[in-house]
Write a protein that holds these residues in place. Structure first.
Motif, PDB file in Angstrom:
ATOM      1  N   LEU A  37      41.520  26.652  20.531  1.00 45.29           N
ATOM      2  CA  LEU A  37      41.636  26.991  22.034  1.00 45.29           C
ATOM      3  C   LEU A  37      40.393  27.144  22.522  1.00 45.29           C
ATOM      4  N   PRO A  38      40.019  26.878  23.868  1.00 42.18           N
ATOM      5  CA  PRO A  38      38.967  27.628  24.274  1.00 42.18           C
ATOM      6  C   PRO A  38      39.071  29.041  24.698  1.00 42.18           C
ATOM      7  N   MET A  39      38.068  29.729  24.215  1.00 42.13           N
ATOM      8  CA  MET A  39      37.870  31.067  24.589  1.00 42.13           C
ATOM      9  C   MET A  39      37.253  31.723  25.703  1.00 42.13           C
ATOM     10  N   VAL A  40      37.267  32.765  26.282  1.00 39.14           N
ATOM     11  CA  VAL A  40      36.607  33.360  27.472  1.00 39.14           C
ATOM     12  C   VAL A  40      36.603  34.758  27.341  1.00 39.14           C
ATOM     13  N   ARG A  41      35.394  35.223  27.813  1.00 37.30           N
ATOM     14  CA  ARG A  41      35.031  36.798  27.465  1.00 37.30           C
ATOM     15  C   ARG A  41      35.486  37.560  28.834  1.00 37.30           C
ATOM     16  N   CYS A  42      36.356  38.628  28.674  1.00 39.45           N
ATOM     17  CA  CYS A  42      36.624  39.545  29.714  1.00 39.45           C
ATOM     18  C   CYS A  42      35.501  40.265  30.421  1.00 39.45           C
ATOM     19  N   ALA A  43      35.411  40.033  31.633  1.00 39.01           N
ATOM     20  CA  ALA A  43      34.114  40.686  32.359  1.00 39.01           C
ATOM     21  C   ALA A  43      34.195  42.123  32.341  1.00 39.01           C
ATOM     22  N   GLN A  44      35.231  42.702  32.020  1.00 42.46           N
ATOM     23  CA  GLN A  44      35.336  44.126  32.306  1.00 42.46           C
ATOM     24  C   GLN A  44      35.130  44.963  30.771  1.00 42.46           C
ATOM     25  N   ALA A  54      43.767  33.754  30.131  1.00 40.45           N
ATOM     26  CA  ALA A  54      43.065  34.766  31.027  1.00 40.45           C
ATOM     27  C   ALA A  54      43.129  34.582  32.447  1.00 40.45           C
ATOM     28  N   LEU A  55      42.741  35.613  33.184  1.00 41.53           N
ATOM     29  CA  LEU A  55      42.671  35.596  34.525  1.00 41.53           C
ATOM     30  C   LEU A  55      41.277  35.301  35.188  1.00 41.53           C
ATOM     31  N   GLN A  56      41.265  34.555  36.389  1.00 42.36           N
ATOM     32  CA  GLN A  56      39.878  34.066  36.917  1.00 42.36           C
ATOM     33  C   GLN A  56      39.690  34.665  38.248  1.00 42.36           C
ATOM     34  N   ASN A  57      38.683  35.028  38.441  1.00 46.04           N
ATOM     35  CA  ASN A  57      38.174  35.653  39.921  1.00 46.04           C
ATOM     36  C   ASN A  57      36.705  35.169  40.033  1.00 46.04           C
ATOM     37  N   GLN A  58      36.707  34.133  40.848  1.00 42.77           N
ATOM     38  CA  GLN A  58      35.549  33.193  40.853  1.00 42.77           C
ATOM     39  C   GLN A  58      34.707  32.823  39.762  1.00 42.77           C
ATOM     40  N   ASP A  59      33.732  33.261  39.240  1.00 42.25           N
ATOM     41  CA  ASP A  59      33.447  32.957  38.065  1.00 42.25           C
ATOM     42  C   ASP A  59      33.342  33.923  36.766  1.00 42.25           C
ATOM     43  N   ARG A  60      34.170  34.762  37.018  1.00 39.46           N
ATOM     44  CA  ARG A  60      34.469  35.885  35.897  1.00 39.46           C
ATOM     45  C   ARG A  60      35.904  35.741  35.697  1.00 39.46           C
ATOM     46  N   TRP A  61      36.138  35.784  34.369  1.00 40.46           N
ATOM     47  CA  TRP A  61      37.217  36.000  33.395  1.00 40.46           C
ATOM     48  C   TRP A  61      37.790  37.194  33.327  1.00 40.46           C
ATOM     49  N   TYR A  62      39.126  37.614  33.015  1.00 40.11           N
ATOM     50  CA  TYR A  62      39.517  38.992  32.692  1.00 40.11           C
ATOM     51  C   TYR A  62      40.823  38.692  31.742  1.00 40.11           C
ATOM     52  N   CYS A  63      40.867  39.752  30.887  1.00 35.64           N
ATOM     53  CA  CYS A  63      42.104  39.859  29.811  1.00 35.64           C
ATOM     54  C   CYS A  63      43.467  40.000  30.412  1.00 35.64           C
ATOM     55  N   SER A  64      43.391  40.963  31.508  1.00 34.54           N
ATOM     56  CA  SER A  64      44.786  41.376  32.171  1.00 34.54           C
ATOM     57  C   SER A  64      44.438  41.914  33.552  1.00 34.54           C
ATOM     58  N   ARG A  65      45.498  41.830  34.323  1.00 34.09           N
ATOM     59  CA  ARG A  65      45.487  42.270  35.585  1.00 34.09           C
ATOM     60  C   ARG A  65      44.590  43.505  35.914  1.00 34.09           C
ATOM     61  N   ALA A  66      45.012  44.480  35.176  1.00 29.58           N
ATOM     62  CA  ALA A  66      44.434  45.828  35.565  1.00 29.58           C
ATOM     63  C   ALA A  66      42.827  45.783  35.318  1.00 29.58           C
ATOM     64  N   HIS A  67      42.400  44.815  34.651  1.00 26.52           N
ATOM     65  CA  HIS A  67      40.933  44.775  34.364  1.00 26.52           C
ATOM     66  C   HIS A  67      40.343  43.927  35.509  1.00 26.52           C
ATOM     67  N   LEU A  68      41.038  42.859  35.847  1.00 21.66           N
ATOM     68  CA  LEU A  68      40.746  42.324  37.463  1.00 21.66           C
ATOM     69  C   LEU A  68      40.568  43.248  38.447  1.00 21.66           C
ATOM     70  N   GLU A  69      41.692  43.909  38.494  1.00 18.08           N
ATOM     71  CA  GLU A  69      41.932  44.765  39.659  1.00 18.08           C
ATOM     72  C   GLU A  69      40.826  45.936  39.546  1.00 18.08           C
ATOM     73  N   GLN A  70      40.552  46.465  38.392  1.00 17.23           N
ATOM     74  CA  GLN A  70      39.368  47.491  38.346  1.00 17.23           C
ATOM     75  C   GLN A  70      38.055  47.129  38.576  1.00 17.23           C
ATOM     76  N   ASP A  71      37.643  45.939  38.322  1.00 20.02           N
ATOM     77  CA  ASP A  71      36.485  45.106  38.487  1.00 20.02           C
ATOM     78  C   ASP A  71      36.010  44.795  39.977  1.00 20.02           C
ATOM     79  N   SER A  72      37.347  44.457  40.483  1.00 18.42           N
ATOM     80  CA  SER A  72      37.172  44.160  41.936  1.00 18.42           C
ATOM     81  C   SER A  72      37.196  45.370  42.955  1.00 18.42           C
TER      82      SER A  72
END
Length: 77
Positions: A37-44, A54-72
């Motif tokens: 499978l294609p893999m992506v790196r968590c931005a956090q 993975a979860l995506q926000n703009q051009d960044r990928w995250y391993c969980s919703r918590a990391h997406l929210e922390q980075d935003s």
């Protein structure tokens, strides 16, 4: 004459076994290649996760919703 007949059967069985293992090994490699499978790196945190999970926000990928929210959040990095 009996010794040559015995050697013939031993060689024949060894060749058949070798061919069978070779064919089985090729079949398992095809299955492994299909399951990659294609893999992506968590931005956090930097952990690599499958892109499908993975979860995506703009051009960044995250391993969980918590990391997406922390980075935003401001100062979340």
């Amino acid at each position: 004459m009996g010794l040559f007949r015995l050697l013939f059967w031993i060689i024949l069985i060894a060749a058949a076994f070798w061919l069978w293992r070779r064919v089985m090994r090729k079949g398992s490699n095809k299955q492994a290649a299909q399951t990659t499978l294609p893999m992506v790196r968590c931005a956090q945190c930097g952990v690599h996760v499958p892109r499908a999970q993975a979860l995506q926000n703009q051009d960044r990928w995250y391993c969980s919703r918590a990391h997406l929210e922390q980075d935003s959040q401001p100062g979340g990095h």
